[in-house]
Each structure stands twice: as C-alpha cells, then as structure tokens.
Scaffold this active site. Sequence first.
Site, mmCIF file in Angstrom:
data_model
loop_
_atom_site.group_PDB
_atom_site.id
_atom_site.type_symbol
_atom_site.label_atom_id
_atom_site.label_comp_id
_atom_site.label_asym_id
_atom_site.label_seq_id
_atom_site.Cartn_x
_atom_site.Cartn_y
_atom_site.Cartn_z
ATOM 1 N N MET A 47 6.685 3.303 -2.310
ATOM 2 C CA MET A 47 6.878 2.316 -3.367
ATOM 3 C C MET A 47 6.499 2.887 -4.723
ATOM 4 O O MET A 47 7.257 2.787 -5.710
ATOM 5 C CB MET A 47 6.034 1.073 -3.075
ATOM 6 C CG MET A 47 5.973 0.047 -4.185
ATOM 7 S SD MET A 47 4.703 -1.222 -3.869
ATOM 8 C CE MET A 47 3.187 -0.238 -4.022
ATOM 9 N N GLN A 66 0.838 -1.206 0.000
ATOM 10 C CA GLN A 66 0.000 0.000 0.000
ATOM 11 C C GLN A 66 0.871 1.253 0.000
ATOM 12 O O GLN A 66 0.359 2.371 -0.032
ATOM 13 C CB GLN A 66 -0.905 0.022 1.249
ATOM 14 C CG GLN A 66 -1.897 -1.109 1.337
ATOM 15 C CD GLN A 66 -3.080 -0.918 0.410
ATOM 16 O OE1 GLN A 66 -3.210 0.103 -0.238
ATOM 17 N NE2 GLN A 66 -3.937 -1.920 0.334
ATOM 18 N N SER A 67 2.176 1.062 0.037
ATOM 19 C CA SER A 67 3.122 2.146 0.265
ATOM 20 C C SER A 67 3.095 3.231 -0.817
ATOM 21 O O SER A 67 3.198 2.941 -2.015
ATOM 22 C CB SER A 67 4.537 1.566 0.361
ATOM 23 O OG SER A 67 5.504 2.579 0.358
ATOM 24 N N ASN A 68 2.995 4.490 -0.377
ATOM 25 C CA ASN A 68 3.138 5.619 -1.299
ATOM 26 C C ASN A 68 4.582 5.752 -1.753
ATOM 27 O O ASN A 68 4.851 6.177 -2.885
ATOM 28 C CB ASN A 68 2.691 6.914 -0.622
ATOM 29 C CG ASN A 68 1.211 6.926 -0.291
ATOM 30 O OD1 ASN A 68 0.395 6.383 -1.030
ATOM 31 N ND2 ASN A 68 0.850 7.542 0.824
#
Length: 284
Positions: free
Chosen positions: A61, A57-59
């Site tokens: 990433m 869910q990482s921004n």
Amino acid sequence: MQNSSISKITLEGREFLVKRDDLIDPFLAGNKYRKLYALLQTPDNKYSKIISYGGTQSNAMLAIAAMCHKKKWKFVYYTKPVSKSQKEQKRGNYFYSLNFGMEHIEIEEELYRDFIASLRVNSDEKTFIIDQGGANTSAKEGLGVLAEEIRAEMLDVKSVATPSGTGTTALFLALALPEFKVYTTPCIGNTTYLKEQMSALGDIPSNLIILEPKKKYHFAKPYREFYTIYKKLQEAGIKFDLLYAPAMFEALLNQVDEEVLYIHSGGVSGNESMLKRYEQKFSL
C-alpha cells in the site's frame, strides 16, 4: 535507480549475505520496488488512476502510494472497516500513505469479497488494478531485473531467500533464477494458501523451496520470538521489518545449512506502528 548493494551479517553464528533492496528508496523499496518496476517505467500519461486493496499495515500500500505520488496518478485503496485508533495514528504505513494522497475507502466486511471481485468490471483503459500485495504478472519484469543483478555479482552462493505474502516475489525470482535454490516461507496464511496464490500467477518451479513455519503464525500479530530475532538482526548491523524478516530468518536458521543471500524486502517504515504494539503486549 542503481543496483542495490550486498552486505554481510552474522546471526547466531551463521553468516548471511543481504541484498540491500531496502536502500533503494525510503518508501518505494524492497520487493515492492521490484514488483512495481514495470509500472515505474510506464509513461505517466498511460494511466490516471491506480486501484488496489488489502490491509492498512501493508508495505505494498505504501509503495503504491509513493509511486502514484511520483507519477501524479490518483491512488484509491479499499479495505475492510478500520478502527478509530488506526485512523488517528500519526505514524506507520497507513499514515504515510494518506500523506502521499491515497484515497482510502472502507467496504463492509460482508460485502468486501464480492466488491473486490467486481473491481475490473467497470475499469477503463486509464485505470490499472494491482491485486493485494502487488500480486500481478507485471511484477515479473522487475524480478527479472533483480535476477540479472544477482548474476552480475558472480557470488559463490547459489541459494537465495525471500519471505512470502502472496508469493509473487519468490515465484518470479525462482523462474528467473533456475540455477539457484529460492527459499521462502508463508507469512500470511499457510503453505496451502501460499501455493494457491502462486499457482494463480504461474507454475511453481522445482527450485522454489517452501519452508514450513514451526507453528501457525497470524500475520501482523506480535510474537516474542520474532522480536528476539529482529533485535539480533539489528545488533548484526541491519534494520529489517517486523512482519516478514523474522519469520524467514527463523525458518532459515532451523531448516537450512548452506550460505544464503537474503533479499531484503524493505518495509521498515511499518516498524513504527508495529513496535508500539510489541511494547504494549510485552511491556518492552
């Protein structure tokens, strides 16, 4: 890229200024743009591969994937095992990151911690490793640029706010703006965890104020009160993310009285998948 603008919103009768870092770029925006600023200025031929790790869910990433696509660098991202439904989603940060060419490698949960700890052992000079959430000392340069932009605005406001995952943005912004109060709140883990993450990057300055959440929140888990704040912010005229902004605004509304400049963290591309989870949990 040009300096981001400043907007004004009213939330529950309070006025907030908002530094519109979300408008810098559709994918490479917000605090992730600031953290990756030094790498964006790096000649394309200095590196051939970027490695990072964390959640899907990482921004961070997605921002790294967008940067690597732009710079023509290979991007390898490690995570714990991911569900089949996550892999089949046609929206959200994970989907967009894959479309930017990210190579995703899953590591078994019991091996994950040791594997991540060993990443730098076999690294070469053409490979750059970005710790989870963009927590690197190289982020200091981009936050210094943000600090100069804020100073140049000559605002009456002397308090800024930015939510924290690893605390990298809050720490380096506070160090670069000693004449300002910098408010933050932990969105991943608790205050103790946040202080540990920040202390690994540098000494925590006295102008950095950590606001304790009113209860323990689990990262990326849907909470009705977060959705309520998200909708109120949207009605005020600006779209914010669902992972960080609601927690920060909730803390500001309950614990801070003065006018604040909120640094928009970006990350709104992740709302597609998060809103789906909110709809399913609360039958919205």
